[in-house]
Design an enzyme around this catalytic site. Structure first.
Site, PDB file in Angstrom:
ATOM      1  N   THR A  17       0.848  -1.213   0.000  1.00  0.00           N
ATOM      2  CA  THR A  17       0.000   0.000   0.000  1.00  0.00           C
ATOM      3  C   THR A  17       0.873   1.247   0.000  1.00  0.00           C
ATOM      4  OG1 THR A  17      -1.621  -1.192   1.317  1.00  0.00           O
ATOM      5  CG2 THR A  17      -1.820   1.205   1.293  1.00  0.00           C
ATOM      6  N   ARG A  25     -11.605 -10.020  -1.512  1.00  0.00           N
ATOM      7  CA  ARG A  25     -11.375  -9.229  -0.290  1.00  0.00           C
ATOM      8  C   ARG A  25     -10.950  -7.809  -0.637  1.00  0.00           C
ATOM      9  NH1 ARG A  25      -6.830  -6.275   1.936  1.00  0.00           N
ATOM     10  NH2 ARG A  25      -6.944  -6.332   4.201  1.00  0.00           N
ATOM     11  N   GLY A  68      -9.678  -4.191   1.309  1.00  0.00           N
ATOM     12  CA  GLY A  68      -9.220  -3.663   2.599  1.00  0.00           C
ATOM     13  C   GLY A  68      -9.664  -2.228   2.793  1.00  0.00           C
ATOM     14  N   ASP A  69      -8.971  -1.506   3.658  1.00  0.00           N
ATOM     15  CA  ASP A  69      -9.388  -0.148   4.041  1.00  0.00           C
ATOM     16  C   ASP A  69      -9.032   0.915   3.007  1.00  0.00           C
ATOM     17  OD1 ASP A  69      -6.675  -0.826   4.907  1.00  0.00           O
ATOM     18  OD2 ASP A  69      -6.594   1.234   5.581  1.00  0.00           O
ATOM     19  N   THR A  80      -2.127   2.433   6.330  1.00  0.00           N
ATOM     20  CA  THR A  80      -1.567   1.190   5.797  1.00  0.00           C
ATOM     21  C   THR A  80      -1.462   0.193   6.940  1.00  0.00           C
ATOM     22  OG1 THR A  80       0.384   0.111   4.839  1.00  0.00           O
ATOM     23  CG2 THR A  80       0.775   2.126   6.107  1.00  0.00           C
ATOM     24  N   GLY A  81      -1.788  -1.075   6.647  1.00  0.00           N
ATOM     25  CA  GLY A  81      -1.685  -2.072   7.716  1.00  0.00           C
ATOM     26  C   GLY A  81      -2.760  -3.120   7.585  1.00  0.00           C
ATOM     27  N   GLY A 102      -5.889  -4.138   7.187  1.00  0.00           N
ATOM     28  CA  GLY A 102      -7.030  -3.362   6.692  1.00  0.00           C
ATOM     29  C   GLY A 102      -8.341  -3.607   7.406  1.00  0.00           C
TER      30      GLY A 102
END
Lengths: 134, 169
Positions: free
Chosen positions: A1, A29, A31-32, A52-53, A55
């Site tokens: 990301t 899937r 993510g955020d 970032t991480g 999500g």
């Protein structure tokens, strides 16, 4: 990301985030990163944020919007709000990093992983780093 | 007049040298500096924060060191699926895309949505079709795929449920 946040000379802020997601991702899937308010948010009343991480946790914590709300409604500083959101995320089991700027030119970052590729520049200074100890 | 500032990230990772390439870190730092250059040039010239973040993000999307655009991680099926978002603090307009496979510049498609709509969030191959109609460059999915990411996919599939989902940032 990857992500970028900026404040311009007019005091306007903006945020952008882009990602390939996680390795071996399946079942569609998401993510955020593309979720406004979770991995990406910008509001001249508070801050611009990119995350970032892990999500799923940033989605559940509505992390980027939460940072802006802590400033706008809770009166926290940019760094206090960023650190508070990371602590909140750790409390539900998430880890990762945040970058943020405010309309007054303040900038902040933080992360709860051993590393985050990161950089910051202004008219006066610049730095890039990877590991927590860098 | 406000002091301009740009901050970027290239992902939060959990492993020192998760990549099998000793030059990776030096290349990544060079990539971060190139992204700062792109955004700072716009801001120093009085340009907008939106232009600056799109320019910086585009540099990082094209940089194979980072998990975005070219050089992204692979899904379990061995393909790249891309997500991106952009947001303008002036009026809280936003654009977001997910599950792209052939749009070279995901953040540019997100910006096109932010500025011209008709929606905030598009996903899947229909979003790629929207990008193609809007004249935003389309490429084969293999444009995004690097051998190092294939290796990481094999490693993750071998690790099964023990794989660390954010090992590579």
């Amino acid at each position: 990301t990857i992500g970028a946040v900026a404040v311009d000379t007019h005091g306007h802020v903006a945020a952008a985030t882009s990602t390939g997601g996680i390795t071996a991702k399946r079942w569609g899937r998401i993510g955020d990163s593309p979720l406004i308010g979770a991995g990406t948010y910008a509001d001249d009343r508070a801050a611009a944020v990119s995350a970032t991480g892990s999500g799923e946790y940033f989605i559940r914590a509505v992390a980027a919007h939460e940072l802006a709300a802590r400033m706008r409604l809770g009166g926290e500083t940019l760094q206090q709000a960023l650190d508070g959101v990371l602590a909140d995320l750790e409390g539900i089991g998430g880890k990762g990093g945040l970058i943020a700027v405010a309309p007054d030119g303040e900038a902040a970052w933080g992360f709860t992983t051993p590393a985050m590729y990161r950089g910051m520049a202004s008219a006066d200074d610049r730095c890039v780093a990877i590991y927590a100890e860098d | 007049m406000t002091k301009w500032r740009i901050v970027i990230h290239g992902g939060a990772g959990s492993e020192r040298i998760a990549h099998h390439d000793p030059t990776h870190e030096a290349r990544a730092l060079a990539g971060l500096n190139a992204a700062l250059d792109a955004g700072a040039a716009i801001l120093a010239d009085g340009g907008s924060a939106v232009d600056a973040v799109e320019a910086a993000a585009r540099v990082l999307e094209e940089d194979p060191c980072f998990n975005a655009g070219r050089g992204s991680v692979l899904t379990e099926d061995g393909v790249v699926e891309l997500d991106a978002a952009i947001m303008d603090g002036r009026d809280r307009r936003a654009g977001a895309v997910a599950g792209l496979r052939t749009t070279r510049a995901p953040v540019t498609l997100a910006r096109r949505l932010m500025e011209q709509g008709p929606h905030v969030f598009l996903a899947g191959v229909a979003a790629d079709r929207f990008a193609a109609k809007a004249g935003i460059e389309q490429v084969g999915n293999d444009f995004f795929v690097l051998p190092e990411r294939r290796r990481q996919l094999e490693e993750a599939l071998a690790a099964g449920n023990d794989a660390d989902p954010i090992k590579y940032g």
